[in-house]
Design a protein around this motif. Structure first.
Motif, short mmCIF file in Angstrom:
data_model
loop_
_atom_site.label_atom_id
_atom_site.label_comp_id
_atom_site.label_asym_id
_atom_site.label_seq_id
_atom_site.Cartn_x
_atom_site.Cartn_y
_atom_site.Cartn_z
N PHE A 315 47.97 25.34 31.34
CA PHE A 315 47.10 24.34 32.14
C PHE A 315 46.20 25.66 32.99
O PHE A 315 45.10 25.29 33.09
CB PHE A 315 48.03 23.57 33.11
N LEU A 316 46.79 26.37 33.54
CA LEU A 316 45.93 27.13 34.37
C LEU A 316 45.19 28.05 33.60
O LEU A 316 43.83 28.44 34.06
CB LEU A 316 46.97 28.28 35.07
N SER A 317 45.57 28.44 32.37
CA SER A 317 44.64 29.31 31.47
C SER A 317 43.12 28.50 31.21
O SER A 317 42.18 29.16 30.91
CB SER A 317 45.16 29.68 30.26
N LEU A 318 43.30 27.23 31.17
CA LEU A 318 42.05 26.48 31.10
C LEU A 318 41.01 26.19 32.35
O LEU A 318 39.95 25.85 32.25
CB LEU A 318 42.25 25.14 30.45
N LEU A 319 41.55 26.69 33.29
CA LEU A 319 41.00 26.52 34.58
C LEU A 319 40.56 27.93 35.21
O LEU A 319 39.40 27.84 36.11
CB LEU A 319 41.93 25.93 35.50
N VAL A 320 40.90 28.98 34.66
CA VAL A 320 40.77 30.35 35.54
C VAL A 320 39.27 30.56 35.61
O VAL A 320 38.83 31.27 36.59
CB VAL A 320 41.93 31.50 34.91
N TYR A 321 38.65 30.42 34.34
CA TYR A 321 37.25 30.56 34.61
C TYR A 321 36.38 29.54 33.40
O TYR A 321 37.03 29.13 32.64
CB TYR A 321 36.77 32.30 34.31
N ASP A 322 35.27 29.45 33.75
CA ASP A 322 34.46 28.37 32.90
C ASP A 322 33.85 29.11 31.56
O ASP A 322 34.20 28.17 30.53
CB ASP A 322 33.28 28.13 33.64
N ASN A 323 33.44 30.28 31.56
CA ASN A 323 32.98 30.76 30.08
C ASN A 323 33.03 32.21 30.26
O ASN A 323 33.52 32.78 31.18
CB ASN A 323 31.58 30.34 30.08
N ILE A 324 32.56 32.93 29.22
CA ILE A 324 32.67 34.50 29.14
C ILE A 324 31.64 35.06 30.26
O ILE A 324 31.99 36.22 30.66
CB ILE A 324 32.01 34.76 27.61
N VAL A 325 30.55 34.42 30.67
CA VAL A 325 29.99 34.89 31.52
C VAL A 325 30.42 35.03 32.87
O VAL A 325 30.46 36.05 33.46
CB VAL A 325 28.54 33.97 31.68
N SER A 326 31.05 34.07 33.16
CA SER A 326 31.95 34.24 34.48
C SER A 326 32.93 34.99 34.60
O SER A 326 33.55 35.69 35.41
CB SER A 326 32.35 32.79 34.98
N PHE A 327 33.63 35.25 33.27
CA PHE A 327 34.80 36.01 33.15
C PHE A 327 34.42 37.44 33.18
O PHE A 327 35.12 38.23 34.05
CB PHE A 327 35.29 36.06 31.74
N ILE A 328 33.17 37.81 32.68
CA ILE A 328 32.58 39.11 32.80
C ILE A 328 32.35 39.74 34.31
O ILE A 328 32.48 40.77 34.74
CB ILE A 328 31.37 39.26 31.94
N ALA A 329 31.94 38.57 34.98
CA ALA A 329 31.59 38.73 36.51
C ALA A 329 32.66 38.91 37.64
O ALA A 329 32.91 39.62 38.45
CB ALA A 329 30.55 37.54 36.90
N PHE A 330 33.59 38.08 36.98
CA PHE A 330 34.92 37.91 37.74
C PHE A 330 35.87 39.11 37.70
O PHE A 330 36.46 39.78 38.45
CB PHE A 330 35.72 36.58 37.54
N THR A 331 36.20 39.38 36.42
CA THR A 331 37.28 40.54 36.08
C THR A 331 37.02 41.84 36.71
O THR A 331 37.72 42.51 37.37
CB THR A 331 37.48 40.71 34.53
N PRO A 332 36.01 42.45 36.40
CA PRO A 332 35.58 43.82 37.14
C PRO A 332 35.60 43.90 38.73
O PRO A 332 36.21 44.59 39.40
CB PRO A 332 34.57 44.38 36.47
N LYS A 333 34.70 42.65 39.21
CA LYS A 333 34.37 42.88 40.53
C LYS A 333 35.57 42.45 41.55
O LYS A 333 35.62 42.75 42.56
CB LYS A 333 33.22 42.33 41.01
N VAL A 334 36.20 41.15 41.10
CA VAL A 334 37.11 40.47 41.96
C VAL A 334 38.58 40.95 41.60
O VAL A 334 39.50 41.25 42.42
CB VAL A 334 36.78 38.89 41.94
N PHE A 335 38.75 40.65 40.56
CA PHE A 335 40.11 40.97 39.84
C PHE A 335 40.59 42.35 40.19
O PHE A 335 41.71 42.47 40.24
CB PHE A 335 40.41 40.36 38.33
N SER A 336 39.70 43.21 39.84
CA SER A 336 40.23 44.94 40.02
C SER A 336 40.57 45.02 41.31
O SER A 336 41.52 45.72 41.51
CB SER A 336 38.89 45.64 39.57
#
Length: 367
Positions: A315-336
């Protein structure tokens, strides 16, 4: 301890190699190209050195409590309630990471392999296999990892060999064109994509916990070599601009291989490598979060948590981000930045507090 199985020193090394390769073999080349350009391989070298240094911290901490996991010795160091809070905080990080791994699998499969299959189906099927592996225990998983590692290495060497004729050294030049800052930024992002701290949950279940440091160091180093070579090949074959435009640059890289008419769709080999490595990384994360939660809550059996946690993760995996663009923006800058808390601050803090307590006890004893 809840889990009675034991893994050997060699098996811990193998698991660490596969865990280190994990998602990185697909997504790191593009991230390095975005932030460090053609110097991405240098950033990976620095990030690898940082990972090896943190493993020394983890090993020093684990050597003080060789029979306990991080979830258990947190209470020993900080006391029952504060220790439980830190433990649950740490486990929430692993849980979130597991959901990211699931979503990356779903995105890749529905984008490149089975575009007509709903992402929910892909994630559920992958999660079912992960749950089965977790319920079998870490000893069975480690034995399976020993079987799969030679195939992963052989396929990677095959892909590397057939890409050599397409290498252009000039694509890595000029070195340090943009200075050291972008390289250090890329190194920071690379470092935080490895999450080696989670492997501390496996140390007590090795047959020689006090000698786990060499296994973790060797596994991290060997796995990092694969990632560094992937980044180099992506830069030297595809070029920096093309690499940074492709989320799965290594997969695109494999498409450049041409071995006559008898061997087509060579990129499927890269997909196999990635699916094997991300499977074992997800299993380790799922095992760590269920085992750690059971230990923190004083449950007798961690396997009872696998199914409810699996449903929550899907369930959470379907909510963590909307698309690849948001994943690229979120992973390095926030998740790191978020990951740094668990990879550096918490382990270093626990080690410092425990060392201080030991020193104070020693002074009291001597006086």
């Amino acid at each position: 301890m809840l889990e009675k199985g034991k893994i050997s020193h060699r098996q811990l090394t193998v698991l660490t190699i596969l865990y280190t390769i994990g998602t990185s073999i697909l997504i790191v080349p593009s991230i390095m190209a975005v932030f460090s350009k053609q110097d991405g391989w240098i950033a990976c070298l620095i990030g690898t050195a940082a990972n090896l240094l943190t493993i020394l911290i983890y090993s020093a901490l684990a050597s003080r409590y060789p029979t306990l996991t991080l979830a258990e010795f947190s209470e020993k160091i900080l006391g029952k309630w504060l220790g439980k809070v830190i433990s649950l905080f740490f486990l929430s990080f692993i849980f979130l990471l597991s959901s990211f791994l699931l979503r990356v699998v779903g995105n890749f499969m529905t984008t490149h392999i089975m575009p007509n299959t709903p992402i929910e189906i892909t994630i559920i099927l992958f999660m079912a296999v992960v749950v089965y592996a977790v319920r079998l225990g870490i000893e069975t998983t480690a034995r399976a990892a020993e079987i799969f590692l030679p195939f992963v290495i052989a396929l990677f060497l095959f892909l590397t060999f057939f890409l050599l004729p397409q290498i252009r050294i000039d694509r890595a030049e000029p070195v340090f064109e943009n200075g050291i800052k972008p390289i250090l930024l890329g190194a920071f992002y690379y470092f935080n994509l490895q999450e080696q701290v989670i492997l501390m949950m496996l140390v007590p279940y090795t047959n020689r916990p006090k000698k786990a440091r060499s296994a973790l160091l060797a596994g991290t180093l060997l796995g990092s070599v694969v990632i560094i070579v992937s980044v180099l090949l992506s830069t030297l074959v595809l070029g920096t601009e093309f690499t940074q435009r492709n989320m799965y640059a290594s997969y695109t890289l494999a498409k450049q291989i041409s071995v006559g008419n008898f061997l087509q769709r060579v990129e499927a080999m890269l997909a196999i490598i990635w699916l094997i490595t991300i499977f074992f990384k997800t299993v380790v994360c799922m095992y760590a979060v269920t085992l750690g939660t059971a230990q923190t809550l004083r449950l007798k059996e961690y396997r009872t948590l696998t199914l409810p946690f699996a449903l929550l993760l899907v369930f959470l995996s379907l909510l963590v981000y909307d698309n690849i663009v948001s994943f690229i923006a979120f992973t390095p800058k926030v998740f790191s930045v978020y990951a740094t808390i668990f990879m550096v601050l918490i382990p270093a803090g626990l080690l410092g507090i425990d060392a201080l307590r030991s020193s104070m006890k020693g002074n009291q004893t001597s006086s």
